[in-house]
Design a protein around this motif. Structure first.
Motif, PDB file in Angstrom:
ATOM      1  N   ALA A   5      -5.392  22.068  -1.385  1.00 22.28           N
ATOM      2  CA  ALA A   5      -3.955  22.344  -1.468  1.00 22.28           C
ATOM      3  C   ALA A   5      -3.261  21.111  -2.015  1.00 22.28           C
ATOM      4  N   VAL A   6      -2.462  21.303  -3.053  1.00 20.30           N
ATOM      5  CA  VAL A   6      -1.733  20.196  -3.678  1.00 20.30           C
ATOM      6  C   VAL A   6      -0.270  20.614  -3.800  1.00 20.30           C
ATOM      7  N   SER A   7       0.601  19.833  -3.189  1.00 22.67           N
ATOM      8  CA  SER A   7       2.039  20.111  -3.251  1.00 22.67           C
ATOM      9  C   SER A   7       2.716  18.936  -3.946  1.00 22.67           C
ATOM     10  N   ALA A   8       3.281  19.198  -5.129  1.00 26.14           N
ATOM     11  CA  ALA A   8       3.805  18.116  -5.971  1.00 26.14           C
ATOM     12  C   ALA A   8       5.293  18.298  -6.232  1.00 26.14           C
ATOM     13  N   SER A   9       6.042  17.216  -6.061  1.00 29.49           N
ATOM     14  CA  SER A   9       7.444  17.167  -6.449  1.00 29.49           C
ATOM     15  C   SER A   9       7.559  16.306  -7.703  1.00 29.49           C
ATOM     16  N   PHE A  10       8.247  16.835  -8.710  1.00 25.94           N
ATOM     17  CA  PHE A  10       8.377  16.159 -10.001  1.00 25.94           C
ATOM     18  C   PHE A  10       9.735  15.466 -10.048  1.00 25.94           C
ATOM     19  N   LEU A  11       9.700  14.128 -10.116  1.00 25.95           N
ATOM     20  CA  LEU A  11      10.916  13.330  -9.993  1.00 25.95           C
ATOM     21  C   LEU A  11      11.554  13.027 -11.349  1.00 25.95           C
ATOM     22  N   TRP A  12      10.732  12.820 -12.344  1.00 26.32           N
ATOM     23  CA  TRP A  12      11.228  12.660 -13.717  1.00 26.32           C
ATOM     24  C   TRP A  12      10.063  12.904 -14.669  1.00 26.32           C
ATOM     25  N   ALA A  13      10.381  13.093 -15.933  1.00 24.52           N
ATOM     26  CA  ALA A  13       9.359  13.459 -16.919  1.00 24.52           C
ATOM     27  C   ALA A  13       8.868  12.211 -17.643  1.00 24.52           C
ATOM     28  N   PRO A  14       7.635  11.746 -17.342  1.00 20.04           N
ATOM     29  CA  PRO A  14       7.112  10.553 -18.016  1.00 20.04           C
ATOM     30  C   PRO A  14       6.688  10.861 -19.441  1.00 20.04           C
ATOM     31  N   ASP A  15       6.459   9.805 -20.204  1.00 21.15           N
ATOM     32  CA  ASP A  15       5.965   9.928 -21.572  1.00 21.15           C
ATOM     33  C   ASP A  15       4.441   9.823 -21.577  1.00 21.15           C
ATOM     34  N   PRO A  16       3.797  10.336 -22.614  1.00 16.58           N
ATOM     35  CA  PRO A  16       2.368  10.051 -22.758  1.00 16.58           C
ATOM     36  C   PRO A  16       2.131   8.545 -22.758  1.00 16.58           C
ATOM     37  N   GLY A  17       1.069   8.129 -22.122  1.00 19.29           N
ATOM     38  CA  GLY A  17       0.767   6.704 -22.031  1.00 19.29           C
ATOM     39  C   GLY A  17       0.135   6.372 -20.694  1.00 19.29           C
ATOM     40  N   THR A  18      -0.027   5.074 -20.438  1.00 17.51           N
ATOM     41  CA  THR A  18      -0.699   4.599 -19.234  1.00 17.51           C
ATOM     42  C   THR A  18       0.102   4.953 -17.989  1.00 17.51           C
ATOM     43  N   MET A  19      -0.609   5.306 -16.932  1.00 20.40           N
ATOM     44  CA  MET A  19       0.025   5.571 -15.644  1.00 20.40           C
ATOM     45  C   MET A  19      -0.896   5.059 -14.538  1.00 20.40           C
ATOM     46  N   ARG A  20      -0.329   4.961 -13.335  1.00 23.04           N
ATOM     47  CA  ARG A  20      -1.109   4.608 -12.159  1.00 23.04           C
ATOM     48  C   ARG A  20      -0.939   5.703 -11.108  1.00 23.04           C
ATOM     49  N   ALA A  21      -1.996   5.937 -10.349  1.00 20.43           N
ATOM     50  CA  ALA A  21      -1.934   6.848  -9.209  1.00 20.43           C
ATOM     51  C   ALA A  21      -2.160   6.011  -7.959  1.00 20.43           C
ATOM     52  N   VAL A  22      -1.134   5.924  -7.136  1.00 15.61           N
ATOM     53  CA  VAL A  22      -1.172   5.098  -5.925  1.00 15.61           C
ATOM     54  C   VAL A  22      -1.387   6.028  -4.740  1.00 15.61           C
ATOM     55  N   THR A  23      -2.471   5.826  -4.000  1.00 14.90           N
ATOM     56  CA  THR A  23      -2.827   6.739  -2.919  1.00 14.90           C
ATOM     57  C   THR A  23      -2.640   6.090  -1.558  1.00 14.90           C
ATOM     58  N   SER A  24      -2.355   6.944  -0.574  1.00 16.08           N
ATOM     59  CA  SER A  24      -2.247   6.507   0.817  1.00 16.08           C
ATOM     60  C   SER A  24      -2.880   7.599   1.681  1.00 16.08           C
ATOM     61  N   ILE A  25      -3.938   7.247   2.400  1.00 17.04           N
ATOM     62  CA  ILE A  25      -4.648   8.234   3.222  1.00 17.04           C
ATOM     63  C   ILE A  25      -3.900   8.428   4.532  1.00 17.04           C
ATOM     64  N   ARG A  26      -3.432   9.657   4.757  1.00 16.96           N
ATOM     65  CA  ARG A  26      -2.692   9.984   5.980  1.00 16.96           C
ATOM     66  C   ARG A  26      -3.606  10.497   7.076  1.00 16.96           C
ATOM     67  N   LYS A  27      -4.691  11.148   6.691  1.00 17.85           N
ATOM     68  CA  LYS A  27      -5.665  11.654   7.664  1.00 17.85           C
ATOM     69  C   LYS A  27      -7.025  11.678   6.995  1.00 17.85           C
ATOM     70  N   ARG A  28      -8.017  11.184   7.707  1.00 23.51           N
ATOM     71  CA  ARG A  28      -9.387  11.251   7.220  1.00 23.51           C
ATOM     72  C   ARG A  28     -10.190  12.009   8.272  1.00 23.51           C
ATOM     73  N   GLY A  29     -10.489  13.292   7.990  1.00 19.29           N
ATOM     74  CA  GLY A  29     -11.126  14.131   8.981  1.00 19.29           C
ATOM     75  C   GLY A  29     -12.441  14.711   8.499  1.00 19.29           C
ATOM     76  N   ARG A  30     -13.160  15.326   9.436  1.00 20.50           N
ATOM     77  CA  ARG A  30     -14.452  15.921   9.092  1.00 20.50           C
ATOM     78  C   ARG A  30     -14.262  17.129   8.190  1.00 20.50           C
ATOM     79  N   ARG A  31     -13.248  17.961   8.483  1.00 25.87           N
ATOM     80  CA  ARG A  31     -13.017  19.165   7.683  1.00 25.87           C
ATOM     81  C   ARG A  31     -11.849  19.017   6.721  1.00 25.87           C
ATOM     82  N   ILE A  32     -10.813  18.291   7.124  1.00 26.01           N
ATOM     83  CA  ILE A  32      -9.609  18.159   6.304  1.00 26.01           C
ATOM     84  C   ILE A  32      -9.172  16.706   6.264  1.00 26.01           C
ATOM     85  N   SER A  33      -8.873  16.220   5.075  1.00 30.06           N
ATOM     86  CA  SER A  33      -8.225  14.922   4.890  1.00 30.06           C
ATOM     87  C   SER A  33      -6.918  15.144   4.139  1.00 30.06           C
ATOM     88  N   VAL A  34      -5.964  14.259   4.354  1.00 25.53           N
ATOM     89  CA  VAL A  34      -4.652  14.369   3.721  1.00 25.53           C
ATOM     90  C   VAL A  34      -4.332  13.040   3.039  1.00 25.53           C
TER      91      VAL A  34
END
Length: 274
Positions: free
Chosen positions: A59-88
């Motif tokens: 399940a992926v729920s995404a909010s789009f804040l502004w429209a970026p241009d083609p080019g380099t980007m970064r994906a910054v992650t923060s683990i909220r839950k690390r579980g046996r069946r489900i991680s968030v």
């Protein structure tokens, strides 16, 4: 950079939980980066962040804040839950110093319905099977040079997309549109990320009311119900209501075996009249 979907999804870890990638110019609608491709990149970053679990983004729920241009980007992650069946995992897709997309990704195990096995859904009301054959008819042209959508939809350089153009005509009876198309990546079998991208593949349903300009997505949620089998993916897209300001849009994606692989719903802005 090649136009292949697998290339567009590549990420490399530059700091713990921070991944660098490219918003590929081929994965655009007009000048705008395709929302489904950005959602898939966020899903991939979450999968990398919890790689040891071997789970998929169910399940992926995404909010789009502004429209970026083609080019380099970064994906910054923060683990909220690390579980046996489900991680968030929270993911922010950042370009420069601005967050373009904020996503919350739930990772787990999708359904497993092996071909020829005796495991089937307990209940299914899949509308795609009665509407679309597993493969596109021979007279359905791929988006590419000479196609009516070629100047707008550039995804055809990275995957084979074959829309049924007759389903995109303006509505004459007030009924909601049911847009239909077939898609598959080039050179490889479709995977979970490609299926999630297909949850935002269709032209906007506002074509039915002759609003054909940019329809920016505000929020998009996609469910990965199963990992797709090799072959064509069948996509239908419809809606409940197109207002003067807002519209909803639903996608259902089915694989070559007839299994439901992705469901999505989004809220977007109605294009201005021309």
């Amino acid at each position: 950079m090649t136009a292949l979907f697998t290339t567009a999804m590549q990420l490399r870890e530059i700091d713990p939980g921070v991944f660098e990638g490219e918003l590929d110019k081929h994965w655009t609608i007009g000048p705008k980066v395709h929302g489904g491709a950005m959602l898939a990149l966020c899903a991939n970053a979450a999968r990398h962040a919890c790689a040891e679990a071997g789970h998929e983004p169910v399940a992926v729920s995404a909010s789009f804040l502004w429209a970026p241009d083609p080019g380099t980007m970064r994906a910054v992650t923060s683990i909220r839950k690390r579980g046996r069946r489900i991680s968030v995992v929270d993911v922010e897709l950042v370009q420069g110093d601005r967050t373009a997309v904020h996503a919350v990704v739930n990772l787990g195990e999708p359904e497993h319905f092996p071909p020829g096995g005796d495991t089937a859904p307990l209940l299914s009301a899949n509308p795609v099977l009665g509407l679309m054959a597993p493969e596109p008819p021979d007279d359905i042209e791929p988006i590419g040079p000479g196609h009516p959508l070629a100047g707008l939809v550039h995804l055809g350089e990275g995957c084979d997309v074959r829309p049924l153009l007759s389903t995109m005509r303006p509505s004459t009876d007030g009924r909601p549109p049911v847009l239909q198309m077939w898609a598959r990546p080039r050179d490889v079998a479709p995977d979970a990320l490609f299926a999630l991208m297909c949850g935002d593949l269709s032209a906007p349903v506002t074509f039915a009311v002759e609003r054909t300009g940019w329809a920016p997505t505000i929020q998009l949620t996609a469910f990965l119900r199963a990992v797709p089998a090799d072959g064509w993916l069948r996509v239908i897209c419809t809606c409940l209501e197109i207002g003067h300001d807002w519209f909803d849009e639903d996608h259902i994606v089915v694989d070559s075996l007839g299994r439901l692989v992705v469901q999505s719903r989004q809220l977007a802005l109605v294009p201005a009249p021309r």
